[in-house]
Design a protein around this motif. Sequence first.
Motif, PDB file in Angstrom:
ATOM      1  N   LEU A 338       0.851  -1.193   0.000  1.00  0.00           N
ATOM      2  CA  LEU A 338       0.000   0.000   0.000  1.00  0.00           C
ATOM      3  C   LEU A 338       0.891   1.249   0.000  1.00  0.00           C
ATOM      4  O   LEU A 338       0.611   2.244  -0.674  1.00  0.00           O
ATOM      5  CB  LEU A 338      -0.920  -0.036   1.221  1.00  0.00           C
ATOM      6  N   ASP A 339       2.003   1.166   0.736  1.00  0.00           N
ATOM      7  CA  ASP A 339       2.982   2.252   0.701  1.00  0.00           C
ATOM      8  C   ASP A 339       3.555   2.394  -0.710  1.00  0.00           C
ATOM      9  O   ASP A 339       3.710   3.518  -1.208  1.00  0.00           O
ATOM     10  CB  ASP A 339       4.114   1.984   1.706  1.00  0.00           C
ATOM     11  N   ALA A 340       3.835   1.288  -1.359  1.00  0.00           N
ATOM     12  CA  ALA A 340       4.395   1.362  -2.721  1.00  0.00           C
ATOM     13  C   ALA A 340       3.401   2.050  -3.666  1.00  0.00           C
ATOM     14  O   ALA A 340       3.801   2.840  -4.527  1.00  0.00           O
ATOM     15  CB  ALA A 340       4.756  -0.028  -3.227  1.00  0.00           C
ATOM     16  N   ILE A 341       2.113   1.777  -3.489  1.00  0.00           N
ATOM     17  CA  ILE A 341       1.087   2.440  -4.310  1.00  0.00           C
ATOM     18  C   ILE A 341       1.132   3.953  -4.077  1.00  0.00           C
ATOM     19  O   ILE A 341       1.152   4.752  -5.023  1.00  0.00           O
ATOM     20  CB  ILE A 341      -0.323   1.896  -3.969  1.00  0.00           C
ATOM     21  N   ARG A 342       1.170   4.336  -2.809  1.00  0.00           N
ATOM     22  CA  ARG A 342       1.189   5.777  -2.487  1.00  0.00           C
ATOM     23  C   ARG A 342       2.415   6.464  -3.057  1.00  0.00           C
ATOM     24  O   ARG A 342       2.340   7.568  -3.593  1.00  0.00           O
ATOM     25  CB  ARG A 342       1.201   5.970  -0.974  1.00  0.00           C
ATOM     26  N   ARG A 343       3.556   5.807  -2.912  1.00  0.00           N
ATOM     27  CA  ARG A 343       4.806   6.421  -3.379  1.00  0.00           C
ATOM     28  C   ARG A 343       4.851   6.472  -4.900  1.00  0.00           C
ATOM     29  O   ARG A 343       5.442   7.378  -5.478  1.00  0.00           O
ATOM     30  CB  ARG A 343       5.996   5.625  -2.891  1.00  0.00           C
ATOM     31  N   ALA A 344       4.250   5.480  -5.548  1.00  0.00           N
ATOM     32  CA  ALA A 344       4.184   5.525  -7.015  1.00  0.00           C
ATOM     33  C   ALA A 344       3.377   6.746  -7.436  1.00  0.00           C
ATOM     34  O   ALA A 344       3.744   7.453  -8.390  1.00  0.00           O
ATOM     35  CB  ALA A 344       3.562   4.244  -7.555  1.00  0.00           C
ATOM     36  N   LEU A 345       2.293   7.014  -6.710  1.00  0.00           N
ATOM     37  CA  LEU A 345       1.475   8.192  -7.027  1.00  0.00           C
ATOM     38  C   LEU A 345       2.253   9.467  -6.729  1.00  0.00           C
ATOM     39  O   LEU A 345       2.282  10.398  -7.541  1.00  0.00           O
ATOM     40  CB  LEU A 345       0.169   8.146  -6.223  1.00  0.00           C
ATOM     41  N   ASP A 346       2.907   9.526  -5.577  1.00  0.00           N
ATOM     42  CA  ASP A 346       3.681  10.720  -5.209  1.00  0.00           C
ATOM     43  C   ASP A 346       4.770  11.013  -6.233  1.00  0.00           C
ATOM     44  O   ASP A 346       4.958  12.156  -6.645  1.00  0.00           O
ATOM     45  CB  ASP A 346       4.372  10.522  -3.848  1.00  0.00           C
ATOM     46  N   SER A 347       5.509   9.985  -6.618  1.00  0.00           N
ATOM     47  CA  SER A 347       6.653  10.248  -7.501  1.00  0.00           C
ATOM     48  C   SER A 347       6.154  10.693  -8.870  1.00  0.00           C
ATOM     49  O   SER A 347       6.784  11.527  -9.518  1.00  0.00           O
ATOM     50  CB  SER A 347       7.585   9.045  -7.590  1.00  0.00           C
ATOM     51  N   SER A 348       5.003  10.180  -9.284  1.00  0.00           N
ATOM     52  CA  SER A 348       4.430  10.646 -10.542  1.00  0.00           C
ATOM     53  C   SER A 348       3.968  12.096 -10.410  1.00  0.00           C
ATOM     54  O   SER A 348       4.095  12.902 -11.344  1.00  0.00           O
ATOM     55  CB  SER A 348       3.260   9.731 -10.925  1.00  0.00           C
ATOM     56  N   ILE A 353       4.674  18.160 -11.137  1.00  0.00           N
ATOM     57  CA  ILE A 353       5.094  19.467 -10.605  1.00  0.00           C
ATOM     58  C   ILE A 353       6.166  20.060 -11.516  1.00  0.00           C
ATOM     59  O   ILE A 353       6.153  21.242 -11.847  1.00  0.00           O
ATOM     60  CB  ILE A 353       5.634  19.322  -9.162  1.00  0.00           C
ATOM     61  N   GLN A 354       7.077  19.184 -11.951  1.00  0.00           N
ATOM     62  CA  GLN A 354       8.166  19.655 -12.814  1.00  0.00           C
ATOM     63  C   GLN A 354       7.671  20.015 -14.212  1.00  0.00           C
ATOM     64  O   GLN A 354       8.232  20.876 -14.872  1.00  0.00           O
ATOM     65  CB  GLN A 354       9.263  18.580 -12.908  1.00  0.00           C
ATOM     66  N   ASP A 355       6.633  19.318 -14.674  1.00  0.00           N
ATOM     67  CA  ASP A 355       6.085  19.571 -16.005  1.00  0.00           C
ATOM     68  C   ASP A 355       4.567  19.405 -15.937  1.00  0.00           C
ATOM     69  O   ASP A 355       4.060  18.289 -15.967  1.00  0.00           O
ATOM     70  CB  ASP A 355       6.686  18.572 -17.012  1.00  0.00           C
ATOM     71  N   PRO A 356       3.851  20.519 -15.850  1.00  0.00           N
ATOM     72  CA  PRO A 356       2.392  20.455 -15.668  1.00  0.00           C
ATOM     73  C   PRO A 356       1.680  19.670 -16.766  1.00  0.00           C
ATOM     74  O   PRO A 356       0.553  19.224 -16.559  1.00  0.00           O
ATOM     75  CB  PRO A 356       1.965  21.921 -15.674  1.00  0.00           C
ATOM     76  N   ASN A 357       2.310  19.470 -17.911  1.00  0.00           N
ATOM     77  CA  ASN A 357       1.669  18.683 -18.964  1.00  0.00           C
ATOM     78  C   ASN A 357       1.842  17.185 -18.764  1.00  0.00           C
ATOM     79  O   ASN A 357       1.263  16.391 -19.497  1.00  0.00           O
ATOM     80  CB  ASN A 357       2.255  19.047 -20.333  1.00  0.00           C
ATOM     81  N   PHE A 358       2.667  16.823 -17.787  1.00  0.00           N
ATOM     82  CA  PHE A 358       2.914  15.392 -17.552  1.00  0.00           C
ATOM     83  C   PHE A 358       1.645  14.716 -17.060  1.00  0.00           C
ATOM     84  O   PHE A 358       0.977  15.201 -16.151  1.00  0.00           O
ATOM     85  CB  PHE A 358       4.044  15.217 -16.533  1.00  0.00           C
ATOM     86  N   GLN A 359       1.330  13.601 -17.677  1.00  0.00           N
ATOM     87  CA  GLN A 359       0.088  12.884 -17.353  1.00  0.00           C
ATOM     88  C   GLN A 359       0.299  12.017 -16.107  1.00  0.00           C
ATOM     89  O   GLN A 359       0.876  10.933 -16.171  1.00  0.00           O
ATOM     90  CB  GLN A 359      -0.304  12.023 -18.564  1.00  0.00           C
ATOM     91  N   THR A 360      -0.183  12.517 -14.982  1.00  0.00           N
ATOM     92  CA  THR A 360       0.039  11.855 -13.688  1.00  0.00           C
ATOM     93  C   THR A 360      -0.583  10.464 -13.670  1.00  0.00           C
ATOM     94  O   THR A 360      -1.657  10.241 -14.235  1.00  0.00           O
ATOM     95  CB  THR A 360      -0.616  12.683 -12.562  1.00  0.00           C
ATOM     96  N   LEU A 361       0.077   9.553 -12.980  1.00  0.00           N
ATOM     97  CA  LEU A 361      -0.493   8.217 -12.750  1.00  0.00           C
ATOM     98  C   LEU A 361      -1.776   8.378 -11.928  1.00  0.00           C
ATOM     99  O   LEU A 361      -1.812   9.146 -10.967  1.00  0.00           O
ATOM    100  CB  LEU A 361       0.539   7.402 -11.965  1.00  0.00           C
ATOM    101  N   THR A 362      -2.828   7.675 -12.304  1.00  0.00           N
ATOM    102  CA  THR A 362      -4.063   7.746 -11.523  1.00  0.00           C
ATOM    103  C   THR A 362      -4.039   6.693 -10.424  1.00  0.00           C
ATOM    104  O   THR A 362      -3.279   5.726 -10.497  1.00  0.00           O
ATOM    105  CB  THR A 362      -5.298   7.484 -12.407  1.00  0.00           C
ATOM    106  N   PHE A 363      -4.900   6.860  -9.412  1.00  0.00           N
ATOM    107  CA  PHE A 363      -4.894   5.859  -8.341  1.00  0.00           C
ATOM    108  C   PHE A 363      -5.377   4.516  -8.870  1.00  0.00           C
ATOM    109  O   PHE A 363      -4.930   3.460  -8.410  1.00  0.00           O
ATOM    110  CB  PHE A 363      -5.714   6.347  -7.127  1.00  0.00           C
ATOM    111  N   GLN A 364      -6.245   4.550  -9.877  1.00  0.00           N
ATOM    112  CA  GLN A 364      -6.684   3.280 -10.467  1.00  0.00           C
ATOM    113  C   GLN A 364      -5.503   2.559 -11.127  1.00  0.00           C
ATOM    114  O   GLN A 364      -5.363   1.341 -11.018  1.00  0.00           O
ATOM    115  CB  GLN A 364      -7.776   3.512 -11.531  1.00  0.00           C
ATOM    116  N   GLU A 365      -4.671   3.329 -11.831  1.00  0.00           N
ATOM    117  CA  GLU A 365      -3.492   2.716 -12.476  1.00  0.00           C
ATOM    118  C   GLU A 365      -2.530   2.155 -11.431  1.00  0.00           C
ATOM    119  O   GLU A 365      -1.951   1.079 -11.630  1.00  0.00           O
ATOM    120  CB  GLU A 365      -2.770   3.746 -13.347  1.00  0.00           C
TER     121      GLU A 365
END
Length: 449
Positions: A338-348, A353-365
């Motif tokens: 569950l921590d790995a899921i959260r960190r995957a979302l955070d790092s995405s 933040i660095q590139d607002p056009n970057f398509q963030t990972l969704t929680f479903q993904e």
Amino acid sequence: SQNDTTICIAHVYRGSFVHSTRSAAVEILQDTVLGVDRAGKIAFIGDGSDLDRLSQKWGFKPSDVKQLGQCEFFMPGMVDTHIHASQYSYSGTALDLPLLQWLNTYTFPVEARFKDLSFAMDVYTRVVKRTLKNGTTTACYFATIHTDASLLLGQIADKFGQRALVGKVCMDHNNYNYKETQMESVEETKRFIQELLKKEYPHVRPVVTPRFAVSCSSDLLSALGEIARNNDLHIQSHISETKEEVEVVKELFPDHKSYTDVYKKHHLLTNKTVMAHGCYLTDEELKVFRETGAAISHCPNSNTSLCSGILNTRKVLQNEVKLGLGTDVAGGYSPSMLDAIRRALDSSKVLTIQDPNFQTLTFQEAFRLATLGGSEALGLDEQIGNFEVGKDFDALRVNLCVPDGPVDVFPGDFYLSLCVLHRGIPTGDDRNIVEVYVAGRRVVPLPEK
Ligand code: GUN
Ligand code: FE
């Protein structure tokens, strides 16, 4: 008509189920009935309103159906595609050095202690119990260079009922005394595989495990590639975790086009390979991953804890490279998927933040990566990863309203929606995982002795 097969139904559950499918990152199945046969496989999945017909067809009594409680649902067990069982003893400490120094200063001295089987027994028992409690039904483990201790890890995973790939670590090249000769490494790998297969544990398999190109000679890598090929085995290692490591590999293997090329030339990139990290892989290297069917294990906690890098998961997914999540204990300080899921979302989100056009990972993904994605990364998606007839029933019974638990969902309001599921991801923990099943067998809570 009667059930015309010889399948015997052992358990039937009714309630909400949530999982990923090939086409949907998250699918919620409301009021569903799921039957598990004596072999632990999913025999049927049907609608709750169809219970009478299902019970006639499959030969079970409606009164034997186990109804999930309020606020409960089943989700697939999580797949940790990369975890060092041997490093669990110091997880949460020693995160102040970059990778290569971290290995020499903290990791190798601790791993050397696994020569002592009673130390190994203690640590491996704890890590298997802890990860099961946190919902890891399948773990892809690195042990240490010690064959007997690595066999013990397989025995313990079997005893507690965890599905596991277990690797005896191979390394013949460094300046420390925690290493083997090339011949020892090859002979002991063969012995490890033979002995582990001889045990016939139903859910534990060996995995060929060169530590990484920095600590293996070219001859050792070749020999391990051949062992994997001759025995049709899984392979695991590390790749492109830090910039410094990528530079060292360039110096060690000057004749190779890239880090990926080193593994490819030594026949270590197959559709049964999982490589941890991959933060600095180029587009060209990702193409080689796709072509060979090799997978990446994304270990976001470790990547930030050791200041290694940030994997661009969007790029990996767009390149159609198989991707799973890993805790990478103890580079990652948490054994929880569950921590790995959260960190995957955070790092995405950091990339966004660095590139607002970057398509963030969704929680479903991210949910998909932790379950079905992990099963694909380990080549086990015919057997586990979601709820499909014929697959093994590897499942977590989740309750978002456990008394004094971390998620404040009001029982009276409970209806499983994407919104409620989403809420459980940042706020839930192992208290919400009330039961864990592997191949139909309940492994958490442990049966009382
Ligand atoms: N690369 C080689 N060995 C290791 C290890 O034990 N942990 C991590 N995070 N990276 C590695
Ligand atoms: Fe690792």
